[in-house]
Design an enzyme around this catalytic site. Structure first.
Site, mmCIF file in Angstrom:
data_model
loop_
_atom_site.group_PDB
_atom_site.id
_atom_site.type_symbol
_atom_site.label_atom_id
_atom_site.label_comp_id
_atom_site.label_asym_id
_atom_site.label_seq_id
_atom_site.Cartn_x
_atom_site.Cartn_y
_atom_site.Cartn_z
ATOM 1 N N GLU A 197 8.456 -3.779 83.563
ATOM 2 C CA GLU A 197 9.826 -3.498 84.027
ATOM 3 C C GLU A 197 9.820 -3.261 85.538
ATOM 4 O OE1 GLU A 197 11.922 -0.716 81.435
ATOM 5 O OE2 GLU A 197 11.830 -2.158 79.807
ATOM 6 N N GLU A 318 8.981 -5.996 74.479
ATOM 7 C CA GLU A 318 9.591 -4.750 73.991
ATOM 8 C C GLU A 318 10.904 -5.109 73.327
ATOM 9 O OE1 GLU A 318 9.879 -1.349 76.625
ATOM 10 O OE2 GLU A 318 7.960 -1.862 77.557
ATOM 11 N N GLN A 367 7.918 1.135 68.897
ATOM 12 C CA GLN A 367 6.498 1.119 69.165
ATOM 13 C C GLN A 367 5.741 1.364 67.853
ATOM 14 O OE1 GLN A 367 5.256 3.511 72.516
ATOM 15 N NE2 GLN A 367 6.917 2.777 73.823
HETATM 16 O O1 AHR Z 1 9.514 1.750 74.986
HETATM 17 C C1 AHR Z 1 9.987 2.789 75.766
HETATM 18 C C2 AHR Z 1 10.257 2.371 77.205
HETATM 19 O O2 AHR Z 1 11.282 1.435 77.241
HETATM 20 C C3 AHR Z 1 9.130 1.690 77.927
HETATM 21 O O3 AHR Z 1 8.234 2.580 78.477
HETATM 22 C C4 AHR Z 1 9.839 0.929 79.000
HETATM 23 O O4 AHR Z 1 9.146 -0.227 79.388
HETATM 24 C C5 AHR Z 1 11.190 0.629 78.395
HETATM 25 O O5 AHR Z 1 12.212 0.939 79.253
#
Ligand code: AHR
Length: 514
Positions: A197, A318, A367
């Site tokens: 990001e 993600e 996650q």
């Molecule tokens: O997954 C949680 C957060 O979400 C991660 O650290 C970041 O990359 C995203 O904004």
């Protein structure tokens, strides 16, 4: 449960959130087998584990001295559960954490490792007891590819270059350091992310500036000792198409893949409860998750202009749901429950990745444990498998199978200002003569009788499984029998070349045919 949630839950059940006996709708699905259809890369089933809340500590790693049953310090229950998912790839150490992580703090004797403050996630003190060796050993135990997210935001070119050398070189100073830390043989490292990001927590770069920084960093990430890196540039935030355009234009020849992040969130200021929601919240969430289709297609269109042969991967590294944290937990730890709604979001999203398998070369749900749309939740020595876990389990046969395109006819539900939600979403793949069809009935009220035209293929049902629940708000919790779990499914029968599937409301069915 507080008073507000109790009232909402009661309203929810009277509003039809529980499965009812309304007459079933009908849908049709036609298989359109095509030898040129893409293979669904197993990496679409990738996972992501960040130093965030209890994902690593407590979720994966408890240390060898722990009273919690462990294998070399890793929770044995979690390890065994993940093995069932055939996890192909695991991204680590972040997320936002990655751009503040200095890998040298996480090697060597545990009592000599410096501590740091995890400023991104709740200000928790990080003792670095889970570092490079622990991560790579975990990947070996799990049998998955490691995917490192390198520090560009607050790190240096030299630091990242040396990390790659420490992991993959057979000889030289970094290899000696690794050997001194107990690992003789280099590890294999395929996937290397250069920043995370970078438009936000990873440095607040502009696209043009990051493209140049990316080119510089990756230059010094070398292929040592026969290892070949697959380099991934930090990609767009959801619909930031300019970011993809600039990276393809200016850095495509220096990367193998570019990432994109999208969370199914309607309003970042009011994300809503993971478990207390009504039918309208539910359908709206599905409509929001379906934005993934537009995002993947539009980023792909841009990539197609520069790379018509689709050599470069769009890595959705993600994705998932993001709710308010569970009441009473640290807001910076992103611990949320996981209901049948999350399972349906997972199925719809995976179906989109399948449909775009020619371009989507990897995806990593956020996650793995105890954070966001997790596979497993842990509490001390207990572990529960989430509804989302079961979707990943049902979908294992799709990994590395060839997509079978489908024509689907089904009713849709319109959601104001959002995508229409199909009643039935479907996906199919074939591997070694086994066809796997996964169907999702999104309706809370109605069953669906789905007629699948098998395109004259002479197939027999080998087995079928279903994931459903008494209420879409159901979730699996500690010390309780599982409310949402996989069951064997009998209502899939072949007659006159058609597979007839009677799906209950809010259900996901996977049928294996040969
Ligand atoms: O997954 C949680 C957060 O979400 C991660 O650290 C970041 O990359 C995203 O904004």
């Amino acid at each position: 449960m507080n008073l507000k949630s109790t009232v909402l839950a009661l309203l929810a059940s009277t509003a039809g959130l529980c499965a009812s006996a309304a007459p079933a709708a009908t849908s049709t699905v036609q298989l359109l087998p095509n030898a040129d259809a893409p293979v669904i890369k197993k990496e679409i089933y990738g996972q992501f584990a960040e130093h965030l809340g209890r994902c690593i500590y407590g979720g994966i790693w408890v240390g060898e001295e722990s009273g919690i049953p462990n294998t070399q310090g890793y929770r044995t229950d979690v390890l065994n559960a993940l093995r069932e998912l055939h996890v192909p790839v695991l991204r680590w150490p972040g997320g936002c954490f990655a751009d503040e992580y200095h890998w040298m703090d996480g090697i060597g004797p545990h009592d000599k490792r410096p501590v740091m403050v995890n400023t991104n996630w709740g200000g928790t003190v990080e003792d670095n007891s889970f570092g490079t060796n622990e991560f790579f050993n975990f990947c070996e135990l799990l049998g998955c590819e490691p995917y490192l997210s390198g520090n560009v935001g607050s790190g240096t070119v030299e630091e990242l270059a040396k990390w790659v050398e420490y992991i993959t070189a057979a000889d030289g100073p970094m290899a000696e350091l690794r050997k001194a830390n107990g690992r003789e043989k280099p590890w294999r490292l395929k996937y290397l992310g250069v920043g995370n990001e970078s438009w936000g927590c990873g440095g607040n770069f502009t696209a043009d500036f990051y493209a140049n920084v990316y080119r510089r960093y990756q230059t010094y990430c070398r292929d040592f000792s026969g290892n070949r890196l697959y380099k991934i540039a930090s990609g767009a935030n959801a619909g930031d198409y300019n970011w993809t355009e600039v990276l393809m234009r200016d850095a495509m020849h220096q990367f193998n893949g570019v990432s994109m992040h999208y969370y199914s969130v309607g309003d970042w200021n009011s994300k809503g409860s993971a478990t207390v929601f009504d039918a309208s919240d539910y359908y709206r969430t599905l409509a929001i998750c379906l934005d993934m289709k537009t995002l993947v297609e539009r980023h792909s269109e841009i990539m197609d202009r520069f790379d018509p042969e689709k050599r470069k991967g769009l890595m959705v590294d993600e994705w998932g749901t993001w709710w308010e944290v569970e009441p009473g937990t640290n807001p910076g730890h992103l611990y949320q429950q996981n209901t049948m709604r999350d399972a349906i979001v997972a199925a719809l999203t995976l179906n989109i990745f399948h449909d775009n398998a020619a371009r989507v070369h990897m995806a990593n749900i956020a996650q793995l444990a105890n954070v966001l749309q997790a596979m497993v939740l842990t509490q001390d020595a207990e572990m529960v498998l989430t509804p989302t876990y079961y979707v990943f389990k049902m979908y294992v046969p799709h990994q590395d199978a060839r997509l079978v395109p489908l024509a689907v006819t089904t009713a849709t539900r319109s959601i104001e200002g959002r995508n229409d939600v199909p009643e039935v979403s479907a996906t199919c793949s074939e591997k070694d003569g086994v066809y796997t069809i996964s169907l999702t009935n999104t309706s809370l009220e109605k069953g669906n009788d789905v007629a699948v035209d098998l395109a004259a293929l002479k197939l027999k049902v080998q087995g079928a499984e279903i994931l459903t629940a008494a209420s879409v708000n159901d979730y699996n919790d500690f010390g309780k029998p599982e409310a949402v779990t996989l069951k064997s499914f009998k209502d899939a029968k072949i007659k006159d070349g058609k597979l007839n599937v009677s799906m209950p409301p809010m259900s996901i069915v996977t049928i294996s045919l040969k």
